[in-house]
Design a protein around this motif. Structure first.
Motif, PDB file in Angstrom:
ATOM      1  N   THR A   1       0.925  -1.192  -0.053  1.00 43.78           N
ATOM      2  CA  THR A   1       0.039  -0.005   0.011  1.00 43.78           C
ATOM      3  C   THR A   1       0.863   1.064  -0.113  1.00 43.78           C
ATOM      4  N   LYS A   2       0.648   2.152  -0.868  1.00 44.34           N
ATOM      5  CA  LYS A   2       1.122   3.467  -0.725  1.00 44.34           C
ATOM      6  C   LYS A   2       0.304   4.563  -0.415  1.00 44.34           C
TER       7      LYS A   2
ATOM      8  N   ASP B   1      -2.505   4.959  10.572  1.00 47.70           N
ATOM      9  CA  ASP B   1      -3.070   4.286  11.517  1.00 47.70           C
ATOM     10  C   ASP B   1      -3.889   3.168  10.900  1.00 47.70           C
ATOM     11  N   VAL B   2      -4.894   3.420   9.910  1.00 54.71           N
ATOM     12  CA  VAL B   2      -5.794   2.403   9.237  1.00 54.71           C
ATOM     13  C   VAL B   2      -4.917   1.258   8.601  1.00 54.71           C
ATOM     14  N   ALA B   3      -3.817   1.741   7.717  1.00 57.52           N
ATOM     15  CA  ALA B   3      -2.981   0.794   7.238  1.00 57.52           C
ATOM     16  C   ALA B   3      -2.282   0.069   8.137  1.00 57.52           C
ATOM     17  N   GLN B   4      -1.907   0.276   9.299  1.00 62.56           N
ATOM     18  CA  GLN B   4      -1.316  -0.318  10.366  1.00 62.56           C
ATOM     19  C   GLN B   4      -2.269  -1.469  10.776  1.00 62.56           C
ATOM     20  N   ALA B   5      -3.507  -1.082  11.085  1.00 61.74           N
ATOM     21  CA  ALA B   5      -4.407  -2.068  11.544  1.00 61.74           C
ATOM     22  C   ALA B   5      -4.797  -2.958  10.484  1.00 61.74           C
ATOM     23  N   LEU B   6      -5.006  -2.518   9.580  1.00 56.29           N
ATOM     24  CA  LEU B   6      -5.117  -3.560   8.339  1.00 56.29           C
ATOM     25  C   LEU B   6      -3.982  -4.403   8.054  1.00 56.29           C
ATOM     26  N   GLN B   7      -2.587  -3.977   8.306  1.00 56.94           N
ATOM     27  CA  GLN B   7      -1.584  -4.638   8.305  1.00 56.94           C
ATOM     28  C   GLN B   7      -1.494  -6.063   9.163  1.00 56.94           C
TER      29      GLN B   7
ATOM     30  N   GLU C   1       3.030  -4.481   3.086  1.00 57.61           N
ATOM     31  CA  GLU C   1       3.995  -3.381   2.991  1.00 57.61           C
ATOM     32  C   GLU C   1       3.580  -1.991   2.939  1.00 57.61           C
ATOM     33  N   ILE C   2       3.791  -1.256   4.044  1.00 52.10           N
ATOM     34  CA  ILE C   2       3.373   0.020   3.901  1.00 52.10           C
ATOM     35  C   ILE C   2       4.461   1.184   3.365  1.00 52.10           C
TER      36      ILE C   2
END
Length: 532
Positions: free
Chosen positions: A368-369, A378-384, A395-396
């Motif tokens: 994800t970019k 934060d949303v990306a890390q929760a999804l991760q 990978e963020i």
């Protein structure tokens, strides 16, 4: 390139510095705003398609029809056009221009300027051009389809659209009326002034652009001859302050009047601070997850379904997004005709893992970019974390807003996490980008369509239903059509609505009549006042 070119702009720069003494106070006639404005790419209304650029243009330009910032529920109303008339066959709308309005240059606002502005936007064919071209206008026919005489402007449509659909589109920033004489005096070759308008303005709005320093500040000054009356705030300074904690500190100290990107934690911490207030305002912005169908993992139907169960909707909304977003799983925001409140997905990692295992996708890595705003990260890390439990690695990659948008519009973001804001106050604004994509080829370059950006080949029947809904004159039937489209969309689409934004603006207590634009438009400053 330097963008602060006037002495007035240099003078205003003093308002940008953080005062060394605590509890400073902004001038009584100046509104100082802190916001994340690093997404500005262009200030040309024919090109600008970012939140912050539209905020600027909303205040420096007028349109044929617009909103009253003190009465948003009334919908659009006359602006540069004092009236309009729809032909009996519904194939044309004729606008009568208001007398006595001038551009910032002093030139009169004419029907010719209004017609040329719309023609120009169609000819330039930048990202937001679809808002106008959906009515049958093309670079080749637009001079025949948008005509004018001394006092009137006529739009000749290709279908008998619902008049409210057309008028709602004309509230969008791409329909801003620009000063033809000034723009063409600064044109370079055949660019119709696009290069110049990227960093300048030629409007008739309540504010004049005094300067823009990318990633630092936008500065506006009041247009004293504004046809609806000069704004009380003679200066508006919008500072690029990305961090919520920095915005909170500036607000508490009195160095700014408004903070627009406060985290739930900072909202809570300053709620009891003397001299500060919080204004909650529902917005039309939808935070969604786009799954790029060019990716071999994300194009698997089982993975698409699994991803919808890997978002902890309630957990996220009740923790780090608390007070700023609410769960919302359809593409029309609440408050729009046809909005759907069905919530078909819950957080179910076990179900998602079973789908991924059955599809043979366990162990795959996806990227994800994401724009480097705390809430998106934060949303990306929760999804991760939830994807890891289900057997997928995320990978963020954090980037600036402009970098992410460039990559996204090039169809180069596997998983996109970000927001979509409506372009006008009609349900087609979201239906026509989430659920419409008649040509999914790379050559189509339909960068304004979220479906195209995510390489989603929308089914033919959904494309047809989306078009048919724009022609339905009966409001109840039209609402049902949009709900039917959204239910089909929820069942199969790879672009997943997650949350609807609620904007918590931190304000100094003396700031009155603040309006972030509600769910239908951008921020407006002309009605803002300061009390004692």
């Amino acid at each position: 390139m330097k963008h602060l070119l006037t002495p007035r702009a240099i003078l205003l720069a003093s308002a940008l510095a953080i005062a060394p003494a605590a509890y400073a106070e902004t001038p009584a006639d100046t509104l100082v705003v802190a916001a994340a404005i690093d997404d500005i790419i262009s200030l040309d209304p024919a090109q600008s398609f970012e939140f912050s650029g539209n905020d600027v243009n909303q205040n420096t330009y007028d349109r044929l029809v617009d909103f009253d910032p003190l009465d948003m529920e009334a919908g659009f109303k006359p602006s540069l056009a004092e009236s309009w008339e729809v032909s009996e066959d519904g194939m044309s709308i004729t606008f009568t221009m208001r007398d006595g309005v001038t551009f910032h240059s002093g030139n009169p606002v004419r029907a010719e300027d209004a017609a040329w502005s719309l023609q120009r936007a169609v000819k330039l064919d930048k990202t937001p051009a679809f808002i106008l071209t959906q009515f049958g206008f093309t670079p080749e026919n637009v001079e025949e389809k948008i005509t004018f005489d001394d006092k009137t402007l006529t739009l000749h449509l290709d279908k008998p659209y619902a008049p409210t659909f057309v008028l709602n589109c004309l509230t969008a920033n791409i329909a801003s009326v620009v000063d033809k004489e000034t723009v063409m005096a600064n044109a370079e070759g055949e660019d119709l002034g696009n290069t110049w308008l990227n960093t300048n303005e030629a409007g008739s709005g309540p504010y004049v652009l005094a300067g823009w320093r990318p990633n630092e500040a936008v500065q506006l000054t009041a247009y004293e001859d504004y046809f609806q009356g000069a704004p009380e705030m003679k200066r508006v300074v919008v500072r690029n302050v990305a961090e919520s904690s920095a915005q909170r500190l500036l607000l508490e100290q009195g160095d700014i009047d408004a903070a627009r990107n406060l985290s739930p934690t900072d909202v809570e911490s300053i709620s009891a601070v003397e001299g500060v207030k919080i204004q909650d305002e529902p917005r039309g912005r939808i935070l969604y997850m786009g799954l790029n169908q060019k990716d071999p993992v994300l194009s698997n139907p089982a993975v698409i379904e699994a991803m919808k169960y890997l978002v902890d909707y309630d957990g996220i909304a009740n923790s780090f997004l608390k007070g700023t977003f609410v769960p919302h799983q359809s593409f029309l925001p609440k408050g729009y005709l046809g909005a759907l409140e069905d919530m078909p997905w819950t957080y179910d990692v076990a179900k998602a893992k079973a789908l991924i295992d059955e599809a043979g996708m366990s162990g795959k890595t996806i990227t994800t970019k994401v724009r480097d705003l705390r809430e998106y990260v934060d949303v990306a890390q929760a999804l991760q974390a939830s994807m890891a439990e289900a057997g997928l690695t995320l990978e963020i990659q954090q980037m600036t807003g402009a970098q992410v948008l460039d990559a996204y519009r090039a169809r180069d973001v596997p998983i996109f996490l970000g927001e979509w804001g409506p372009d006008y106050s009609d349900p087609n604004t979201n239906a026509a980008t989430f659920a419409y994509n008649p040509d999914n080829s790379d050559e189509a370059q339909a960068t304004g369509l979220l479906a195209w950006r995510n390489a989603y080949a929308v089914p033919e029947e959904m494309n047809e239903a989306t078009v048919a809904a724009t022609l339905e004159q009966d409001a109840d039937k039209r609402a049902q059509m949009y709900q039917d489209i959204q239910r089909q969309y929820q069942a199969e689409a790879p672009i997943v609505p997650l949350f609807q934004r609620v904007e918590n603006t931190g304000l100094r207590e003396n700031v009155q009549n603040w309006n972030s634009g509600g769910s239908v438009t951008s921020v407006m400053y002309r009605q803002v006042t300061k009390g004692e």
